[in-house]
Design an enzyme around this catalytic site. Structure first.
Site, PDB file in Angstrom:
ATOM      1  N   CYS A 144       0.853  -1.133   0.040  1.00 52.58           N
ATOM      2  CA  CYS A 144      -0.046   0.026  -0.128  1.00 52.58           C
ATOM      3  C   CYS A 144       0.856   1.214   0.219  1.00 52.58           C
ATOM      4  CB  CYS A 144      -0.834  -0.040   1.029  1.00 52.58           C
ATOM      5  SG  CYS A 144      -0.288   0.913   2.427  1.00 52.58           S
ATOM      6  N   CYS A 162       2.773   3.510   4.760  1.00 52.94           N
ATOM      7  CA  CYS A 162       4.227   3.605   5.607  1.00 52.94           C
ATOM      8  C   CYS A 162       5.185   3.129   4.720  1.00 52.94           C
ATOM      9  CB  CYS A 162       3.881   2.731   6.748  1.00 52.94           C
ATOM     10  SG  CYS A 162       2.289   2.935   7.627  1.00 52.94           S
ATOM     11  N   CYS A 165      -3.553  -3.849   9.173  1.00 54.24           N
ATOM     12  CA  CYS A 165      -3.027  -2.361   9.363  1.00 54.24           C
ATOM     13  C   CYS A 165      -2.561  -2.078  10.811  1.00 54.24           C
ATOM     14  CB  CYS A 165      -3.871  -1.271   8.850  1.00 54.24           C
ATOM     15  SG  CYS A 165      -3.047   0.296   8.955  1.00 54.24           S
ATOM     16  N   TYR A 219      -2.786  30.625  11.337  1.00 54.58           N
ATOM     17  CA  TYR A 219      -2.910  29.324  10.775  1.00 54.58           C
ATOM     18  C   TYR A 219      -3.573  28.667  11.952  1.00 54.58           C
ATOM     19  CZ  TYR A 219       0.210  31.022   7.396  1.00 54.58           C
ATOM     20  OH  TYR A 219       1.026  32.115   6.617  1.00 54.58           O
ATOM     21  N   ASP A 221       1.752  27.979  12.617  1.00 56.35           N
ATOM     22  CA  ASP A 221       1.549  26.402  12.255  1.00 56.35           C
ATOM     23  C   ASP A 221       0.947  26.361  11.000  1.00 56.35           C
ATOM     24  OD1 ASP A 221       1.363  23.973  12.541  1.00 56.35           O
ATOM     25  OD2 ASP A 221       0.092  23.798  14.086  1.00 56.35           O
ATOM     26  N   CYS A 259       4.798  20.709  10.079  1.00 51.60           N
ATOM     27  CA  CYS A 259       4.534  19.182   9.871  1.00 51.60           C
ATOM     28  C   CYS A 259       5.367  19.032   8.352  1.00 51.60           C
ATOM     29  CB  CYS A 259       3.077  18.963   9.350  1.00 51.60           C
ATOM     30  SG  CYS A 259       2.267  19.721   8.142  1.00 51.60           S
TER      31      CYS A 259
END
Length: 455
Positions: A79, A82, A161, A319, A385, A412
Site C-alpha cells: 500500500c 508507511c 494495518c 493558521y 503553524d 509538519c
C-alpha cells in the site's frame, strides 16, 4: 524517441523527506523519490544530464540491511502508506534525525544539540483514516482500503494495518461486507459511474467517540430508506469505542479528492469530542485535528515551554485551525487571537473556547495574508503553524512586521519550514531552539518546533 534507460542502483544517501540518492558508477548518481537507505532498487532515468541524474523509482530488488524488524504490517511495501515498517523503531528515529540534521546544516542552522522526541505509541496511533472503495484487480470483488503503491486504480484490502486503532479495522470490514452483500458498485474514475467513493473514520482516542463518514456519488441507488438501513446496521459493529456520529456525503467531483456537494447527518451528534492537555475539543467531519494526539500533546506542551509565556503576554496564533494551540496559550496569557482561513474551523474554535470557558480569546476567519492587517495592538508571542506548503512568501514580511519578542514556528514539513527560517535569518532573527517530534511513526514525516528571536 529514445527509450529512457533503466538502471539498478544502491541507495547510498537520503534527503528529507523522501529523496533517495543512488549510485550508478564511481562518478554518477541519480536522485529519485522513494526507497530506503541501503536498498538495491530499479530506477528509470528521466533526466540524463551531468553527473547527478534524475530518475523514477520502479521496484525494490534487494531490501536494506536496516530493514530487519521481525514485526511489520503485512502490507508493507504494497500500500502507499508507511515507508519504514520493516525497520526497528530506533533505526527509524536515527534515520529521521540524520535527515533533519542534514537539512538544517545545509541552511546553516546550528544542529549541535538536535534531538528527536519519540511517539508514545508506534502502533494504533492514528485517529483518522480515509479509505477508498474499488477493487484489487479488474472485475474483482469490492474492496475498501488504501491505494496500492504507485497505482491509481488498484485498492489494497488493509486487513492487519498496524498504525490504526482496532476499531478502524472493525468498521472498515463491516462496511466492506455490508456493501458486498448488496452488490453495490464503486465509483469508476474513468467513466465517472458507480456509487461508493470513500469511507472516513475519526476517533477521539481519550473519549472513545467515533465518527463515520460515507462518501458516495449522487447515484440514486442509495435512496433514503437504504441510508437509514446503513446507519442502523453500522451501529451493530462490535467496536470498543462508541459510534456517536454517522454522516453521508455526496461528492460528484471528477477529482479523486473528497469534496462535499452535500452532507447529511444520518445518526447521532454533529461532532465527536476529544480531550487534550486538560481541554475539550469538538471535532467536526472535516475540521483539522492532529492525527496522533499522543505526540501532539507533547508538541503543544513543548511550544509553551519554549516560549516566554506569562499572564502579561499577548499571543497571536496564525493558521490557528480549530483553535487548539490558541486555547492552550490563552490559558496562561493575557489574551490570544487566532487567524484561520477555513470558516468551519473558526466556528468550531469558538465552540471549543466556550466549552472550555476560555474568555480571553478571539478568532478571525480569513487568509493570514489579508487579515493580518486587521490585527490591532501589541503581540509578544506569535505562533505559526502553517499548512505543508509553509508560509505564503507575500505574508512573511507582514508577519515579521508584527515585531514580537519571539516566534514559535510549528511545522509538519521541515523542508518548507527551513526555507522560511532562512528568510527570518536574513532579516535579523536567530533560531534559538529547534526540536523534532516523531508525530508520524512508520512514515517518512515528522513534526518540528523552532523558537525564533531577534538577534
Amino acid at each position: 524517441m529514445r527509450e529512457k534507460a533503466i538502471k539498478d542502483v544502491e541507495i547510498i544517501d537520503m534527503s528529507y523527506p523522501n529523496i533517495s540518492i543512488g549510485k550508478i558508477d564511481d562518478e554518477k548518481t541519480v536522485q529519485f523519490k522513494g526507497g530506503v537507505l541501503g536498498q538495491n532498487v530499479r530506477v528509470k532515468i528521466t533526466k540524463n544530464r551531468g553527473k547527478n541524474k534524475k530518475g523514477k523509482f520502479m521496484e525494490v530488488l534487494e531490501e536494506s540491511k536496516i530493514e530487519n524488524s521481525k514485526e511489520f504490517c503485512p502490507h508493507a511495501g504494497i500500500c502507499g502508506g508507511c515507508s519504514y515498517q520493516k525497520m526497528g523503531y530506533e533505526t527509524e528515529l536515527l534515520l529521521k534525525h540524520n535527515m533533519i540534521k542534514k537539512l538544517l546544516k545545509n541552511a546553516h542552522i546550528d544542529v549541535s544539540d538536535l534531538s528527536i522526541v519519540r511517539s508514545p505509541k508506534i502502533k494504533e496511533y492514528r485517529n483518522k483514516m480515509e479509505y477508498t472503495f474499488g477493487d484489487s484487480y479488474k472485475d474483482g470483488p469490492l474492496v475498501l482500503g488504501l491505494h496500492r503503491q504507485n497505482r491509481f486504480y488498484e485498492i489494497v484490502d488493509t486487513d492487519g494495518c498496524n498504525i490504526v486503532d482496532g476499531d478502524f479495522e472493525t468498521i472498515r470490514k463491516y462496511v466492506q461486507e455490508y456493501f458486498r452483500k448488496r452488490n453495490a458498485s464503486f465509483y469508476h474514475k474513468k467513466d465517472h459511474t458507480g456509487l461508493l467513493r470513500n469511507l472516513i473514520v475519526r476517533k477521539a482516542m481519550h473519549t472513545g467517540e467515533i465518527m463515520v463518514i460515507l462518501v458516495t456519488s449522487s447515484d440514486t441507488s442509495f435512496d433514503p430508506m437504504r441510508r437509514d438501513l446503513f446507519a442502523n446496521s453500522l451501529l451493530n459493529a462490535k467496536t470498543k469505542g462508541r459510534i456517536v456520529s454517522i454522516y453521508h456525503v455526496i461528492n460528484d467531483s471528477l477529482s479523486d479528492a473528497v469534496k462535499v456537494d452535500s452532507m447529511e447527518l444520518l445518526f447521532g451528534k454533529k461532532y465527536i469530542e476529544e480531550k487534550m492537555n486538560e481541554l475539550k475539543f469538538q471535532i467536526s467531519p472535516f475540521s483539522f485535528f492532529q492525527p496522533n494526539v499522543f505526540t501532539a500533546e507533547k508538541i503543544y506542551q513543548k511550544a509553551i515551554e519554549l516560549s516566554s509565556l506569562d499572564k502579561n503576554k499577548n499571543v497571536l496564533d496564525l493558521y490557528s485551525g480549530t483553535g487548539t494551540i490558541t486555547q492552550l496559550f490563552a490559558k496562561a496569557a493575557n489574551k490570544a487571537v487566532g487567524i484561520e482561513i477555513v470558516e468551519e474551523a473558526v466556528e468550531k474554535a469558538f465552540d471549543n473556547a466556550k466549552e472550555n470557558q476560555i474568555e480571553n480569546i478571539d478568532f478571525i476567519a480569513g487568509d493570514v495574508l489579508e487579515k493580518i492587517d486587521l490585527v490591532k495592538g501589541k503581540y509578544d508571542i506569535v505562533v505559526l503553524d502553517p499548512p505543508r506548503e509553509g508560509i505564503n512568501p507575500k505574508a512573511i514580511k507582514k508577519i515579521m512586521d508584527i515585531d514580537p519578542e519571539e516566534f514559535i514556528y510549528i511545522s509538519c514539513n521541515p523542508k518548507t519550514q527551513v526555507r522560511d527560517l532562512e528568510i527570518f535569518k536574513e532579516n535579523g532573527y536567530k533560531i534559538k531552539n529547534y526540536q523534532v517530534f516523531d508525530q508520524f511513526p512508520r512514515s517518512r514525516h515528522v513534526e518540528t518546533i523552532a523558537l525564533i528571536q531577534k538577534m
